[in-house]
Design a protein around this motif. Sequence first.
Motif, PDB file in Angstrom:
ATOM      1  N   GLY A   1       0.923  -1.289   0.041  1.00 33.93           N
ATOM      2  CA  GLY A   1      -0.034  -0.095   0.012  1.00 33.93           C
ATOM      3  C   GLY A   1       0.899   1.328  -0.030  1.00 33.93           C
ATOM      4  N   GLY A   2       0.109   2.196  -0.243  1.00 40.03           N
ATOM      5  CA  GLY A   2       0.977   3.448  -0.183  1.00 40.03           C
ATOM      6  C   GLY A   2       0.583   4.692  -0.934  1.00 40.03           C
ATOM      7  N   GLY A   3       1.245   5.836  -1.147  1.00 41.54           N
ATOM      8  CA  GLY A   3       0.941   6.872  -1.992  1.00 41.54           C
ATOM      9  C   GLY A   3       1.536   8.232  -1.769  1.00 41.54           C
ATOM     10  N   ILE A   4       1.399   9.011  -2.615  1.00 42.33           N
ATOM     11  CA  ILE A   4       1.919  10.355  -2.353  1.00 42.33           C
ATOM     12  C   ILE A   4       0.644  11.470  -2.634  1.00 42.33           C
ATOM     13  N   ASP A   5       0.545  12.193  -1.604  1.00 43.64           N
ATOM     14  CA  ASP A   5      -0.347  13.250  -1.609  1.00 43.64           C
ATOM     15  C   ASP A   5       0.308  14.850  -1.390  1.00 43.64           C
ATOM     16  N   LEU A   6      -0.466  15.849  -1.991  1.00 46.81           N
ATOM     17  CA  LEU A   6      -0.047  17.294  -1.643  1.00 46.81           C
ATOM     18  C   LEU A   6      -0.817  17.987  -1.090  1.00 46.81           C
ATOM     19  N   THR A   7      -0.525  18.810   0.110  1.00 42.34           N
ATOM     20  CA  THR A   7      -1.391  19.688   0.558  1.00 42.34           C
ATOM     21  C   THR A   7      -0.901  21.356   0.746  1.00 42.34           C
TER      22      THR A   7
ATOM     23  N   HIS B   1      -1.150  25.202   1.143  1.00 46.41           N
ATOM     24  CA  HIS B   1      -1.619  26.179   1.835  1.00 46.41           C
ATOM     25  C   HIS B   1      -2.341  27.113   0.911  1.00 46.41           C
ATOM     26  N   TYR B   2      -1.845  27.459  -0.125  1.00 49.92           N
ATOM     27  CA  TYR B   2      -2.388  28.020  -1.220  1.00 49.92           C
ATOM     28  C   TYR B   2      -2.326  27.343  -2.749  1.00 49.92           C
ATOM     29  N   VAL B   3      -3.403  26.880  -3.138  1.00 47.25           N
ATOM     30  CA  VAL B   3      -3.348  26.103  -4.399  1.00 47.25           C
ATOM     31  C   VAL B   3      -2.846  26.762  -5.614  1.00 47.25           C
ATOM     32  N   GLU B   4      -1.957  26.483  -6.192  1.00 47.78           N
ATOM     33  CA  GLU B   4      -1.463  27.018  -7.348  1.00 47.78           C
ATOM     34  C   GLU B   4      -1.667  26.148  -8.604  1.00 47.78           C
ATOM     35  N   LYS B   5      -2.545  26.468  -9.427  1.00 46.88           N
ATOM     36  CA  LYS B   5      -3.077  25.565 -10.429  1.00 46.88           C
ATOM     37  C   LYS B   5      -1.838  24.793 -11.127  1.00 46.88           C
ATOM     38  N   ASP B   6      -1.100  25.578 -11.656  1.00 46.15           N
ATOM     39  CA  ASP B   6       0.256  25.029 -12.404  1.00 46.15           C
ATOM     40  C   ASP B   6       1.022  24.302 -11.499  1.00 46.15           C
ATOM     41  N   GLU B   7       1.032  24.216 -10.316  1.00 43.75           N
ATOM     42  CA  GLU B   7       1.900  23.322  -9.594  1.00 43.75           C
ATOM     43  C   GLU B   7       1.334  21.989  -9.343  1.00 43.75           C
ATOM     44  N   ALA B   8      -0.267  22.262  -8.973  1.00 46.35           N
ATOM     45  CA  ALA B   8      -0.788  20.998  -9.023  1.00 46.35           C
ATOM     46  C   ALA B   8      -0.785  20.040 -10.115  1.00 46.35           C
ATOM     47  N   VAL B   9      -0.743  20.752 -11.199  1.00 44.81           N
ATOM     48  CA  VAL B   9      -0.776  20.142 -12.434  1.00 44.81           C
ATOM     49  C   VAL B   9       0.569  19.296 -12.776  1.00 44.81           C
TER      50      VAL B   9
ATOM     51  N   PHE C   1       2.608  18.309 -10.364  1.00 45.64           N
ATOM     52  CA  PHE C   1       2.690  17.437  -9.355  1.00 45.64           C
ATOM     53  C   PHE C   1       1.906  16.094  -9.659  1.00 45.64           C
ATOM     54  N   HIS C   2       0.801  16.172 -10.424  1.00 50.56           N
ATOM     55  CA  HIS C   2      -0.051  15.008 -10.901  1.00 50.56           C
ATOM     56  C   HIS C   2       0.780  14.575 -12.099  1.00 50.56           C
ATOM     57  N   ARG C   3       1.352  15.298 -13.066  1.00 50.97           N
ATOM     58  CA  ARG C   3       2.091  14.544 -14.256  1.00 50.97           C
ATOM     59  C   ARG C   3       3.179  13.717 -13.602  1.00 50.97           C
ATOM     60  N   GLN C   4       3.883  14.301 -12.705  1.00 51.95           N
ATOM     61  CA  GLN C   4       4.895  13.544 -12.279  1.00 51.95           C
ATOM     62  C   GLN C   4       4.506  12.076 -11.754  1.00 51.95           C
TER      63      GLN C   4
ATOM     64  N   PHE D   1       9.790  10.954  -5.039  1.00 47.55           N
ATOM     65  CA  PHE D   1       9.520  11.911  -3.808  1.00 47.55           C
ATOM     66  C   PHE D   1      10.198  13.125  -3.946  1.00 47.55           C
ATOM     67  N   VAL D   2      11.623  13.035  -3.679  1.00 45.87           N
ATOM     68  CA  VAL D   2      12.268  14.153  -3.615  1.00 45.87           C
ATOM     69  C   VAL D   2      12.439  14.972  -4.905  1.00 45.87           C
ATOM     70  N   PRO D   3      12.929  14.426  -6.001  1.00 47.71           N
ATOM     71  CA  PRO D   3      12.740  15.328  -7.231  1.00 47.71           C
ATOM     72  C   PRO D   3      11.492  16.225  -7.598  1.00 47.71           C
ATOM     73  N   THR D   4      10.318  15.421  -7.050  1.00 44.86           N
ATOM     74  CA  THR D   4       8.928  16.162  -7.415  1.00 44.86           C
ATOM     75  C   THR D   4       8.922  17.223  -6.333  1.00 44.86           C
TER      76      THR D   4
END
Length: 299
Positions: A119-125, A127-135, A137-140, A206-209
């Motif tokens: 099991g496992g995974g990675i998620d990002l939280t 404090h301020y959502v920046e659309k380009d950064e979320a994109v 992250f998900h592409r990685q 994890f680290v490069p992302t």
Amino acid sequence: MNKEYIADRYKQIQDEICRALEQLDGKASFVEELWARDGGGGGRTRVIQNGDVIEKGGVNFSAVHGVLPEAIKRAFQVDDENFFATGVSIVLHPSNPFVPIIHMNIRYFELNDQIRWFGGGIDLTPHYVEKDEAVYFHRQLKGVCDRFDLSFYPEFKAFADRYFYIKHRGETRGVGGVFYDRLTPEKTALSWEGIFDFSYALGNAFVPTYAELVNRNRHRDFSEANKQWQYLRRGRYVEFNLVYDAGTKFGLETNGRIESILMSLPPHAGWAYDFKPESGSAEAETLLWLRQGVDWLAQ
């Protein structure tokens, strides 16, 4: 490939991630504490604090075994008495409000030769959502998943959306990521070795992302109002971990080490009464993104 091999490789990835995070932070170093669990096994808790980037973070390894408590047996719907569990768990709370919180967990659980899983995974939280950064992250994450199975990213992304949801708030913890549980060859086209390799590849991403997101934001100026918002978002993080997080519950119910289990909590958090951000503000915009089912790759 046996449980001892998996545990040894997870210890290796803990070492690699800690070295890379110290270089990324540039100021603070990890402090290690070795611990033993009453009932069997133990681990290595590593905490980094008051750095140039990381206000508080932990990279924990554990390999524990023993008698499975009745509550866990009922939750897993098994009759076996003895268990083995190993994994690496990471949570990083940055000091700058524009650098996001990040979490990763990769783990292996075994009752016997027939009942075992990854099991496992990675998620990002943010404090301020920046659309380009979320994109980004998900592409990685999609890139890692697609190397092993094209069905992994959409399936595990949807699982993360469901799992990292604060039901009593009606909002997601952050912008999600990928999350999987009870992964076995019967549920995939991979062998046990292939599933482990996927687990390890996720750890290596994890680290490069995260470094990319850190370096985009680590020098941004922020105000006291930004810090207060950061504390409120950290408060939501605390609520999720104490109310819903399965790993926290498993650790507490199997007599795990309390300091290691609660390592995920931030050093400072806030709970302002009935706080409502100003319409059109960056804070209000962030709340609009905290919902399930956002297709980040289509943004």
